[in-house]
Motif scaffolding. Structure first.
Motif, PDB file in Angstrom:
ATOM      1  N   VAL A 154      -6.824  -4.091   1.226  1.00 49.19           N
ATOM      2  CA  VAL A 154      -7.786  -3.003   1.439  1.00 49.19           C
ATOM      3  C   VAL A 154      -9.149  -3.418   0.897  1.00 49.19           C
ATOM      4  O   VAL A 154      -9.249  -4.043  -0.166  1.00 49.19           O
ATOM      5  CB  VAL A 154      -7.316  -1.697   0.759  1.00 49.19           C
ATOM      6  CG1 VAL A 154      -8.455  -0.685   0.629  1.00 49.19           C
ATOM      7  CG2 VAL A 154      -6.177  -1.079   1.555  1.00 49.19           C
ATOM      8  N   GLY A 155     -10.174  -3.095   1.658  1.00 45.19           N
ATOM      9  CA  GLY A 155     -11.557  -3.370   1.245  1.00 45.19           C
ATOM     10  C   GLY A 155     -12.494  -2.377   1.894  1.00 45.19           C
ATOM     11  O   GLY A 155     -12.063  -1.492   2.654  1.00 45.19           O
ATOM     12  N   GLY A 196      -8.317  -5.402  -2.600  1.00 40.88           N
ATOM     13  CA  GLY A 196      -7.109  -5.211  -3.385  1.00 40.88           C
ATOM     14  C   GLY A 196      -5.884  -5.425  -2.512  1.00 40.88           C
ATOM     15  O   GLY A 196      -5.946  -5.273  -1.285  1.00 40.88           O
ATOM     16  N   LEU A 197      -4.773  -5.792  -3.135  1.00 43.11           N
ATOM     17  CA  LEU A 197      -3.493  -5.921  -2.435  1.00 43.11           C
ATOM     18  C   LEU A 197      -2.493  -4.999  -3.117  1.00 43.11           C
ATOM     19  O   LEU A 197      -2.318  -5.047  -4.336  1.00 43.11           O
ATOM     20  CB  LEU A 197      -2.987  -7.363  -2.472  1.00 43.11           C
ATOM     21  CG  LEU A 197      -1.649  -7.607  -1.750  1.00 43.11           C
ATOM     22  CD1 LEU A 197      -1.788  -7.379  -0.252  1.00 43.11           C
ATOM     23  CD2 LEU A 197      -1.127  -9.015  -2.016  1.00 43.11           C
ATOM     24  N   ASN A 198      -1.852  -4.154  -2.305  1.00 38.35           N
ATOM     25  CA  ASN A 198      -0.905  -3.198  -2.858  1.00 38.35           C
ATOM     26  C   ASN A 198       0.032  -2.737  -1.751  1.00 38.35           C
ATOM     27  O   ASN A 198      -0.117  -3.114  -0.585  1.00 38.35           O
ATOM     28  CB  ASN A 198      -1.672  -2.004  -3.467  1.00 38.35           C
ATOM     29  CG  ASN A 198      -0.788  -1.127  -4.341  1.00 38.35           C
ATOM     30  OD1 ASN A 198       0.337  -1.474  -4.663  1.00 38.35           O
ATOM     31  ND2 ASN A 198      -1.303   0.031  -4.722  1.00 38.35           N
ATOM     32  N   SER A 256       1.264   3.408  -1.173  1.00 38.34           N
ATOM     33  CA  SER A 256       0.380   3.718  -2.294  1.00 38.34           C
ATOM     34  C   SER A 256      -1.081   3.704  -1.851  1.00 38.34           C
ATOM     35  O   SER A 256      -1.887   4.554  -2.251  1.00 38.34           O
ATOM     36  CB  SER A 256       0.599   2.714  -3.428  1.00 38.34           C
ATOM     37  OG  SER A 256      -0.187   3.038  -4.553  1.00 38.34           O
ATOM     38  N   TRP A 257      -1.432   2.734  -1.002  1.00 30.15           N
ATOM     39  CA  TRP A 257      -2.798   2.711  -0.455  1.00 30.15           C
ATOM     40  C   TRP A 257      -3.071   3.977   0.354  1.00 30.15           C
ATOM     41  O   TRP A 257      -4.198   4.493   0.367  1.00 30.15           O
ATOM     42  CB  TRP A 257      -2.983   1.498   0.451  1.00 30.15           C
ATOM     43  CG  TRP A 257      -3.342   0.212  -0.201  1.00 30.15           C
ATOM     44  CD1 TRP A 257      -2.740  -1.008   0.015  1.00 30.15           C
ATOM     45  CD2 TRP A 257      -4.393  -0.052  -1.142  1.00 30.15           C
ATOM     46  NE1 TRP A 257      -3.344  -1.984  -0.730  1.00 30.15           N
ATOM     47  CE2 TRP A 257      -4.363  -1.428  -1.445  1.00 30.15           C
ATOM     48  CE3 TRP A 257      -5.349   0.755  -1.763  1.00 30.15           C
ATOM     49  CZ2 TRP A 257      -5.260  -2.027  -2.343  1.00 30.15           C
ATOM     50  CZ3 TRP A 257      -6.242   0.172  -2.663  1.00 30.15           C
ATOM     51  CH2 TRP A 257      -6.187  -1.199  -2.941  1.00 30.15           C
ATOM     52  N   GLY A 258      -2.060   4.475   1.046  1.00 35.44           N
ATOM     53  CA  GLY A 258      -2.249   5.665   1.854  1.00 35.44           C
ATOM     54  C   GLY A 258      -2.754   6.834   1.036  1.00 35.44           C
ATOM     55  O   GLY A 258      -3.622   7.600   1.491  1.00 35.44           O
ATOM     56  N   ALA A 259      -2.218   6.999  -0.180  1.00 37.31           N
ATOM     57  CA  ALA A 259      -2.671   8.079  -1.057  1.00 37.31           C
ATOM     58  C   ALA A 259      -4.135   7.887  -1.432  1.00 37.31           C
ATOM     59  O   ALA A 259      -4.912   8.840  -1.474  1.00 37.31           O
ATOM     60  CB  ALA A 259      -1.798   8.121  -2.311  1.00 37.31           C
ATOM     61  N   PHE A 319     -13.159   3.041   2.656  1.00 36.01           N
ATOM     62  CA  PHE A 319     -12.301   1.858   2.637  1.00 36.01           C
ATOM     63  C   PHE A 319     -11.220   1.951   3.709  1.00 36.01           C
ATOM     64  O   PHE A 319     -10.882   3.026   4.198  1.00 36.01           O
ATOM     65  CB  PHE A 319     -11.648   1.712   1.255  1.00 36.01           C
ATOM     66  CG  PHE A 319     -12.634   1.512   0.140  1.00 36.01           C
ATOM     67  CD1 PHE A 319     -12.996   0.243  -0.278  1.00 36.01           C
ATOM     68  CD2 PHE A 319     -13.233   2.611  -0.479  1.00 36.01           C
ATOM     69  CE1 PHE A 319     -13.924   0.058  -1.289  1.00 36.01           C
ATOM     70  CE2 PHE A 319     -14.162   2.432  -1.501  1.00 36.01           C
ATOM     71  CZ  PHE A 319     -14.511   1.155  -1.898  1.00 36.01           C
ATOM     72  N   THR A 320     -10.675   0.791   4.067  1.00 34.52           N
ATOM     73  CA  THR A 320      -9.565   0.742   5.017  1.00 34.52           C
ATOM     74  C   THR A 320      -8.777  -0.542   4.788  1.00 34.52           C
ATOM     75  O   THR A 320      -9.173  -1.391   3.984  1.00 34.52           O
ATOM     76  CB  THR A 320     -10.076   0.826   6.470  1.00 34.52           C
ATOM     77  OG1 THR A 320      -8.955   1.018   7.348  1.00 34.52           O
ATOM     78  CG2 THR A 320     -10.812  -0.450   6.881  1.00 34.52           C
ATOM     79  N   HIS A 321      -7.656  -0.686   5.505  1.00 36.51           N
ATOM     80  CA  HIS A 321      -6.852  -1.912   5.321  1.00 36.51           C
ATOM     81  C   HIS A 321      -7.170  -2.905   6.433  1.00 36.51           C
ATOM     82  O   HIS A 321      -7.534  -2.524   7.548  1.00 36.51           O
ATOM     83  CB  HIS A 321      -5.362  -1.603   5.258  1.00 36.51           C
ATOM     84  CG  HIS A 321      -4.741  -1.168   6.548  1.00 36.51           C
ATOM     85  ND1 HIS A 321      -4.147  -2.049   7.425  1.00 36.51           N
ATOM     86  CD2 HIS A 321      -4.605   0.049   7.105  1.00 36.51           C
ATOM     87  CE1 HIS A 321      -3.665  -1.403   8.453  1.00 36.51           C
ATOM     88  NE2 HIS A 321      -3.934  -0.122   8.299  1.00 36.51           N
ATOM     89  N   PHE A 322      -7.036  -4.177   6.103  1.00 38.88           N
ATOM     90  CA  PHE A 322      -7.370  -5.280   7.002  1.00 38.88           C
ATOM     91  C   PHE A 322      -6.228  -6.279   7.047  1.00 38.88           C
ATOM     92  O   PHE A 322      -5.432  -6.375   6.110  1.00 38.88           O
ATOM     93  CB  PHE A 322      -8.641  -5.992   6.530  1.00 38.88           C
ATOM     94  CG  PHE A 322      -9.861  -5.131   6.503  1.00 38.88           C
ATOM     95  CD1 PHE A 322     -10.681  -5.009   7.611  1.00 38.88           C
ATOM     96  CD2 PHE A 322     -10.205  -4.425   5.357  1.00 38.88           C
ATOM     97  CE1 PHE A 322     -11.813  -4.221   7.590  1.00 38.88           C
ATOM     98  CE2 PHE A 322     -11.340  -3.629   5.313  1.00 38.88           C
ATOM     99  CZ  PHE A 322     -12.144  -3.523   6.442  1.00 38.88           C
TER     100      PHE A 322
END
Length: 266
Positions: free
Chosen positions: A115-116, A182-184, A188-191, A201-204
């Motif tokens: 995520v960034g 970050g990496l997770n 958990s990122w969804g929260a 932010f969003t995931h890539f």
């Protein structure tokens, strides 16, 4: 003499009952800081997906659940020292951990995400190679003593890796620009991404599980002491019954928004 004998018998029965009750209490170590798997609410109570799963497992096995708060770093040592009887904290089943402890069958398996910032250096990253190129010489945050840390240390040798005690600390530094990504765990990122702080932010890149890289493990299971074979058998049976009747899927959808065990490829 009869009264004395009856008293002794009664005392023995009470002691036996107390011992049985104690044996039927399943103490579970949780961090209380890994939402939505588990988190601490405003009253100080630990709540979340794993709390609900644990309560249902205890109902099916005739045990009483007791949640014990434990920092992530000390999870396995505290289990081995018998502070509690099992770990439910989003812990992946890995070969390294299996050297120390046993695991139940998996009750979840959620992928890892990078995520960034939406408009940051990862904005064009779609593949793992894209992510590696974008983060060369940059700083990636990750919670310590996790499969995610192991993966970064093995695969991202050209990046700086910053370790955190909790995901909240990681998220705080990401929002404040102290790390580049970050990496997770995706759930958990969804929260975080659904919160006010996560709007920018969003995931890539790819969603990664143990099928993509063995460092991510074989799903999430209950960590147990190796000698507790009867307890493992009892919990395995209860987890499989929850899978079979759809109750595990129902709880996953309630807390995650989808059932990771039902997603093709996971």
């Amino acid at each position: 003499m009869t009264k004395i004998w009856l008293s002794l018998v009664g005392a023995a029965a009470l002691a036996l009952a107390a011992g049985t009750a104690a044996a039927a209490t399943f103490r579970i170590g949780m961090e209380g800081a890994f939402p939505p798997f588990n988190n601490t609410d405003s009253s100080g109570k630990i709540v979340g997906f794993e709390v609900d799963v644990a309560n249902e497992l205890c109902r099916r096995t005739g045990m009483t659940c007791e949640v014990v708060q434990q920092d992530w770093d000390g999870m396995i040592p505290a289990l081995l020292n018998k502070r509690y009887d099992g770990i439910m904290d989003g812990m992946s089943i890995t070969e390294e951990r299996l050297k120390q402890i046993a695991f139940s069958v998996p009750y979840s398996d959620t992928p890892a995400w990078f995520v960034g910032a939406k408009d940051g250096i990862l904005r064009d990253a779609k593949t793992l190679q894209d992510v590696k190129a974008a983060l060369k010489g940059k700083t990636i945050g990750v919670q310590r003593s996790t499969t995610h840390q192991n993966f970064l240390e093995a695969e991202f040798k050209d990046s700086d890796i910053k370790l955190y005690d909790t995901v909240d600390d990681l998220n705080f530094d990401l929002v404040n620009g102290r790390i580049d990504a970050g990496l997770n765990d995706s759930v958990s990122w969804g929260a975080f991404l659904g919160s006010e702080n996560g709007k920018g932010f969003t995931h890539f890149g790819p969603s990664m599980t143990g099928k993509d890289n063995p460092l991510f493990g074989q799903g999430v299971g209950i960590g147990l002491r190796k000698e507790d074979t009867a307890l493992k058998a009892k919990l395995d049976k209860a987890i499989e019954s929850m899978k079979a009747d759809g109750s595990l899927s129902k709880l996953a959808i309630q807390w995650f928004g989808y059932d990771p065990l039902a997603v093709p490829g996971n």
